[in-house]
Design an enzyme around this catalytic site. Structure first.
Site, PDB file in Angstrom:
ATOM      1  CG  HIS A 237      -2.067  -0.372   2.046  1.00  0.00           C
ATOM      2  ND1 HIS A 237      -2.971  -0.260   3.084  1.00  0.00           N
ATOM      3  CD2 HIS A 237      -2.480  -1.446   1.318  1.00  0.00           C
ATOM      4  CE1 HIS A 237      -3.870  -1.229   2.987  1.00  0.00           C
ATOM      5  NE2 HIS A 237      -3.597  -1.967   1.926  1.00  0.00           N
ATOM      6  N   GLY A 344      -7.521  -7.183  -0.960  1.00  0.00           N
ATOM      7  CA  GLY A 344      -8.500  -6.607  -1.878  1.00  0.00           C
ATOM      8  C   GLY A 344      -9.590  -5.853  -1.146  1.00  0.00           C
ATOM      9  CB  SER A 361      -5.331  -0.317   7.855  1.00  0.00           C
ATOM     10  OG  SER A 361      -3.918  -0.356   7.805  1.00  0.00           O
TER      11      SER A 361
END
Length: 392
Positions: A237, A344, A361
């Site tokens: 992602h 972050g 994740s």
């Protein structure tokens, strides 16, 4: 030695801890900077010198252990990893999963065939006979994964619990009927699953030193997972294929060469020649931890995480094979932990002793009051793109 921390059940509006905007806080108590400033030979020896003490300090802080207990724990976990691997191979289909107890130092192996009990006990582990076991629970998870379930349905995820020999489905408060519908639609046996409610709201946590920051397309930041030949592994992602990335200082550059998200959360960055892979993970205590391999740690063992927002934190491994329903879509095959993380930290390293485990994740909570965080196991990333972990 204290009891292993209880893993809070995830749920809520499962949120992937996405990238954090450029300019947001980066952990600054680290001795590690851009990977380009770390020569592999000098950094490896410097990292090895301080790694043991730094890791023991973090384990004492986060697991409430004495120095002696932390040292003993790492030794016992190393033995448990090896024993787990050997029994998994020896028992074959009869292997039903395993769990390590940090209080007793004992590895308990579940078996689906009573005839396998003797082999487990002869090897030095405790045995427990179960009905479904690891493979049976995985089949139930697959049945649930085949259903078209979204966060708006009230179901936030599911995972195999080897402790209970069931699959746990997590739902928002007042949404139990959504889980019951999922169970019925998937056609799974009711005694093979249980439903738990929660108010948690997981989300994604969006050089070549694991845990160091890298910038994505000039507008976001994630954390490096583990160096591999030609680049590094990270979360899917954190960027789509073709997205340009750079080290914090801009001296190292690269491009996202592989990305899968949702369904999985796997990513791979192809680094340019000026971004050199090392076998190191930033411990955000002025040193680094060397990576020697990627032997999978059993449930219940300690694990530490490195990320560019919150630094270095440790806890324990919970359920494996977790499915999480993020707003962006469902992600399967994650590992649940009781370690905190924040935006972050996505993509950052998870390591047990010197063995790489996975990349961050998402999850819920934060590092002020704690939370649940999931990592994408590393082995599937290596297999997906035929990558070789950097271990020297």
């Amino acid at each position: 030695m204290r009891k292993s921390p209880t893993l809070r059940v995830l749920g809520g509006g499962a949120l992937a801890l996405g990238l954090v905007a450029v300019g947001a806080t980066i952990a600054t108590d680290s001795g590690g900077t851009d990977a380009t400033t770390v020569s592999s030979d000098n950094a490896a020896s410097a990292g090895a010198a301080g790694a043991a003490d730094d890791q023991l300090t973090a384990l004492q802080r986060d697991l409430d252990l004495s120095a002696e207990e932390a040292t003993r724990l790492l030794d016992r976990e190393a033995e448990a990893r090896t024993l787990d691997s050997e029994l998994r191979t020896e028992l074959g289909d009869a292997f039903g999963g395993s769990r390590f107890d940090i209080d007793t130092g004992e590895l308990t192996v579940a078996v689906t065939d009573e005839a396998a009990v003797g082999a487990v006990e002869d090897a030095g582990a405790a045995a427990r006979v179960v009905t479904y076991g690891e493979s049976g629970l995985a089949e139930i998870v697959d049945d649930l994964n085949s259903q078209d379930t979204e966060l708006s349905d009230g179901v936030t995820g599911w995972y195999p619990s080897t402790d209970d020999d069931t699959v746990v489905i997590t739902v928002l408060e007042g949404e139990r009927s959504a889980a019951e519908k999922l169970i019925a639609d998937a056609g799974v046996a009711e005694d093979a699953v249980k439903v738990e409610t929660t108010t948690d709201k997981p989300r994604t946590y969006a050089d070549i030193v694991g845990g160091d920051p890298y910038m994505i397309g000039g507008s976001g930041r994630c954390s490096i997972g583990f160096a591999v030949d030609g680049g590094f592994a990270t979360a899917g992602h954190c960027g789509a294929v073709g997205t340009p990335v750079a080290s914090q200082g801009g001296s190292g550059t690269g491009t996202v060469g592989g990305s899968i998200f949702p369904l999985r959360d796997m990513g791979f960055v192809e680094a340019d020649d000026n971004w050199t892979p090392t076998n190191l993970v930033n411990d955000y205590n002025g040193g680094t931890v060397p990576v020697a391999g990627s032997e999978e740690a059993p449930e219940g063992t300690s694990v530490c995480r490195s990320g560019s927002t919150t630094g270095w934190h440790c806890g324990t491994i919970g359920a494996k094979g977790q499915t999480v329903v993020y707003p962006e879509g469902r992600v399967e095959g994650l590992t649940q932990t009781d370690v905190c993380a924040e935006p972050g930290d996505s993509g950052g390293s998870w390591i047990s002793d010197d063995q790489a485990q996975g990349v961050t994740s998402g999850g819920s909570g934060n590092c002020s009051f704690g939370g649940v965080t999931f990592f994408q196991p590393l082995t599937p990333i290596l297999h997906e793109w035929n990558l070789t972990l950097t271990t020297r």
